[in-house]
Design an enzyme around this catalytic site. Structure first.
Site, short mmCIF file in Angstrom:
data_model
loop_
_atom_site.label_atom_id
_atom_site.label_comp_id
_atom_site.label_asym_id
_atom_site.label_seq_id
_atom_site.Cartn_x
_atom_site.Cartn_y
_atom_site.Cartn_z
N ARG A 45 2.04 5.32 12.21
CA ARG A 45 2.27 4.04 12.13
C ARG A 45 0.93 3.23 11.84
O ARG A 45 -0.08 3.86 12.12
CB ARG A 45 3.10 3.43 13.16
CG ARG A 45 3.00 4.03 14.36
CD ARG A 45 1.48 3.74 14.98
NE ARG A 45 1.12 2.23 14.90
CZ ARG A 45 -0.09 2.05 15.00
NH1 ARG A 45 -1.07 2.86 15.11
NH2 ARG A 45 -0.34 0.53 15.10
N GLY A 46 1.03 2.05 11.12
CA GLY A 46 -0.34 1.30 10.84
C GLY A 46 -0.27 1.43 9.38
O GLY A 46 0.06 2.63 8.89
N ALA A 47 -0.47 0.22 8.79
CA ALA A 47 -0.22 0.07 7.20
C ALA A 47 -1.18 1.18 6.59
O ALA A 47 -0.73 1.82 5.76
CB ALA A 47 -0.35 -1.14 6.74
N ARG A 88 9.90 3.22 4.68
CA ARG A 88 9.57 1.81 5.40
C ARG A 88 9.32 0.72 4.47
O ARG A 88 8.70 1.06 3.35
CB ARG A 88 8.42 1.96 6.48
CG ARG A 88 8.66 3.02 7.59
CD ARG A 88 7.87 2.67 8.76
NE ARG A 88 8.02 1.57 9.53
CZ ARG A 88 7.34 0.91 10.33
NH1 ARG A 88 5.84 1.81 10.49
NH2 ARG A 88 7.70 -0.05 11.15
N GLN A 195 2.79 -0.65 21.13
CA GLN A 195 1.19 -0.05 20.49
C GLN A 195 0.38 -0.54 21.13
O GLN A 195 -0.76 0.01 21.15
CB GLN A 195 1.48 -0.53 18.76
CG GLN A 195 2.53 0.24 18.07
CD GLN A 195 3.93 -0.50 17.87
OE1 GLN A 195 4.22 -1.38 18.78
NE2 GLN A 195 4.61 -0.48 16.77
N ASP A 236 0.11 -5.84 7.57
CA ASP A 236 0.86 -4.89 6.80
C ASP A 236 1.25 -5.24 5.38
O ASP A 236 1.46 -4.55 4.45
CB ASP A 236 2.40 -4.72 7.46
CG ASP A 236 2.36 -4.11 8.66
OD1 ASP A 236 1.97 -4.64 9.78
OD2 ASP A 236 2.30 -2.67 8.53
N ASN A 246 2.73 -8.68 9.45
CA ASN A 246 2.28 -8.07 10.42
C ASN A 246 3.23 -7.95 11.62
O ASN A 246 4.30 -8.60 11.55
CB ASN A 246 0.92 -8.72 11.11
CG ASN A 246 0.07 -7.74 11.66
OD1 ASN A 246 0.05 -6.38 11.57
ND2 ASN A 246 -0.56 -7.99 13.07
N LYS A 247 3.04 -6.86 12.71
CA LYS A 247 3.83 -6.76 13.47
C LYS A 247 4.61 -7.93 14.42
O LYS A 247 3.79 -9.05 14.43
CB LYS A 247 2.97 -5.92 14.88
CG LYS A 247 3.84 -5.68 16.07
CD LYS A 247 5.02 -4.55 15.75
CE LYS A 247 4.31 -3.44 14.92
NZ LYS A 247 5.55 -2.69 14.13
#
Lengths: 344, 344
Positions: A45-47, A88, A195, A236, A246-247
């Site tokens: 995960r993570g862009a 995603r 996370q 993201d 973002n998150k």
């Protein structure tokens, strides 16, 4: 740091981050479908990291294509690309990396299929290598915003684990630390997937960088007590006007930082910038399984059976709340980002 | 609703809220020490409820005192009161209820010890009965701030479970619901102890009041989308200037509400108001076990071993962020609270 994603012995080796910090385990993906599952299930995960995984997934899938003629080969690779693009919706790096692989494929069409297959692996590897190089450049630019003795609040994990290595927001932190600044990171735990608790705390502790874990709802109080000097998060997707997806929870951090006069920075490589999208309200926001909210780590129930929940995985922080966007090309105001990027 | 605390067959029966929502289990405390443990371990929590539990704990402890002469009896009861007062530092209702029991003891000094023992039980029962009555009065006053069709954000649990019954913030919600308003509650899960997920969602679902559970970091995003019309929370202590100590994260909700122009109300009985304290910066804030942050429900580890954490159980919301304080005597601006209370 352990590698997040790598090409290893003909497979895409992915660190299964859903098991961190309890276990450091790798999954060798031997087909592109498994790479897709790894992205969907947040093993990676993570862009930037999902962009790298997707590029490698395209290269991996291409190896197994039987076609001997370019048009059929291309058609098969595009189907693989479409599958991976559907994993995603929010992080634009995923689409950027897949498009890059498709463009590379087009450029190679005059070559024999075996050579194309080999060069797609090289291209995917380049996506990884360039990501690390961009993170280090971001660190060099961004570390100037962190003063000696300061405490940095971060949200989610925009670290080595979210990228090919070194990290975006945490790359900036690493660069400040490596420059000898005595700093501390306060990590939001970042519910629902945690996370911050599982990944950010772990990777900073691995590097010996001081870190204090908090629940997400403590950030405002620490700000009011003067215990946070700067906020740095990842992204993201960044739209042409400087809005940032973002998150989930990033927006709240930005509002709180603004209310306390604390600078709020976003660190992201240019592959995160989507100039085709005018503003953040157009960004598709992934809604994830309610079970992420009603359970912790998929195991521990914390809510009554049948409870209704919201579970948007991301939110959008408007440009007006962002002090600067740290990229590999320098630090820009959100309002000047599009112009600076188009110039380059 | 099940009773939170009650005097039952010579024991203090406490609903063990640490087991909710999985199990509805009661603990019969047969000595005052067990009541103290119940308060410390959060089997009973919520400022009004711990006040009631402490009053009953004093009455329970008094029954077992062997002294036959008043001075010795008083000394023993005061020791019990001191023990119970040391369980938690922030909620003032605890000290208020214990002081009330001590004052009652003084007033009874001319009576025989057996009569005093009996009347201390009656007094503790009155603390409970009056709490429920105050909550209902608060509901009548407060329900006017909720419009038909509105969605109310609440943080932590200021419900029947936090009180003798009916609730403070959720008492206001119940009164609006009972008046036929079509409303919905959005409940912050309220890490680290998850009173929102485990208790607020559960008690509203028991009553059939629509509730949606969110992680704490989603509140700002919902506000920005126009999906929250009013915030109502409880309080652990309100100082003379109208500052409010409440569950950690309340301050962030108040800042976010202010930034979005959303009214922010605090609902609390007058026993929560501490006129002896000029402002919120003087309120002692309980720091709890780091394990509440590094683990979920004491079982599920979510952070690396040895990770540093902050764990303040409460924060202070300044009066300037509070639209109104809903009490059993009416709704007051924070700035007029002290004057109105002194008048009565």
């Amino acid at each position: 740091m352990v590698p997040t994603v790598e090409w290893k012995d003909g497979a895409v080796r992915i660190l299964d981050q859903s098991r961190l910090p309890d276990k450091v385990e790798f999954v060798d993906c031997r087909d592109y479908e498994t790479v897709g599952i790894a992205i969907k299930e947040l093993w990676v995960r993570g862009a930037p990291a999902i962009g790298i995984a997707a590029a490698m997934g395209v290269a991996l899938g291409a190896q197994a294509v039987k076609a001997v003629e370019f048009d059929a080969f291309r058609k098969a690779v595009w189907a693989i690309a479409d599958y991976l693009a559907a994993t995603r919706p929010t992080a634009v790096n995923l689409f950027w990396a897949i498009d890059r692989m498709k463009r590379r494929l087009e450029a190679l069409q005059a070559e024999p299929i075996p050579a194309i297959k080999q060069k797609l692996i090289v291209e995917a590897q380049a996506v990884l290598d360039e990501d690390i190089a961009m993170n280090k450049a971001m660190g060099r630019h961004g570390s100037t915003v962190i003063g000696d003795g300061q405490t940095i609040l971060t949200h989610c994990n925009a670290g080595a684990l979210a990228t090919g290595g070194y990290g975006t927001a945490l790359g900036v932190v690493r660069a400040a630390w490596d420059a000898g600044k005595k700093i501390r990171v306060v990590a939001d735990e970042t519910r629902p997937v945690l996370q911050g608790a599982r990944l950010t705390a772990w990777e900073l502790m691995q590097d010996g960088i001081p870190v204090t874990l908090i629940t997400d709802n403590m950030a405002g109080t620490l700000m009011s007590q003067g215990r946070i000097q700067v906020c740095i998060v990842g992204a993201d997707r960044i739209t042409a006007n400087g809005d940032v997806a973002n998150k989930i929870g990033t927006y709240s951090v930005a509002v709180l930082a603004h209310a306390h006069g604390i600078p709020f920075y976003v660190a992201a490589p240019s592959s995160t910038i989507d100039l085709s999208m005018p503003s953040g309200d157009k960004i598709p926001i992934e809604q994830r399984d309610p079970r992420e909210v009603t359970h912790v780590r998929g195991r521990e129930s914390i809510a009554p059976d049948g409870c209704e929940v919201f579970n948007p995985a991301f939110d959008v922080t408007p440009a007006r709340l962002i002090t600067g966007i740290i990229t590999e090309k320098g630090i820009f105001k959100p309002s000047e980002l599009a112009e600076k990027m188009r110039l380059r």
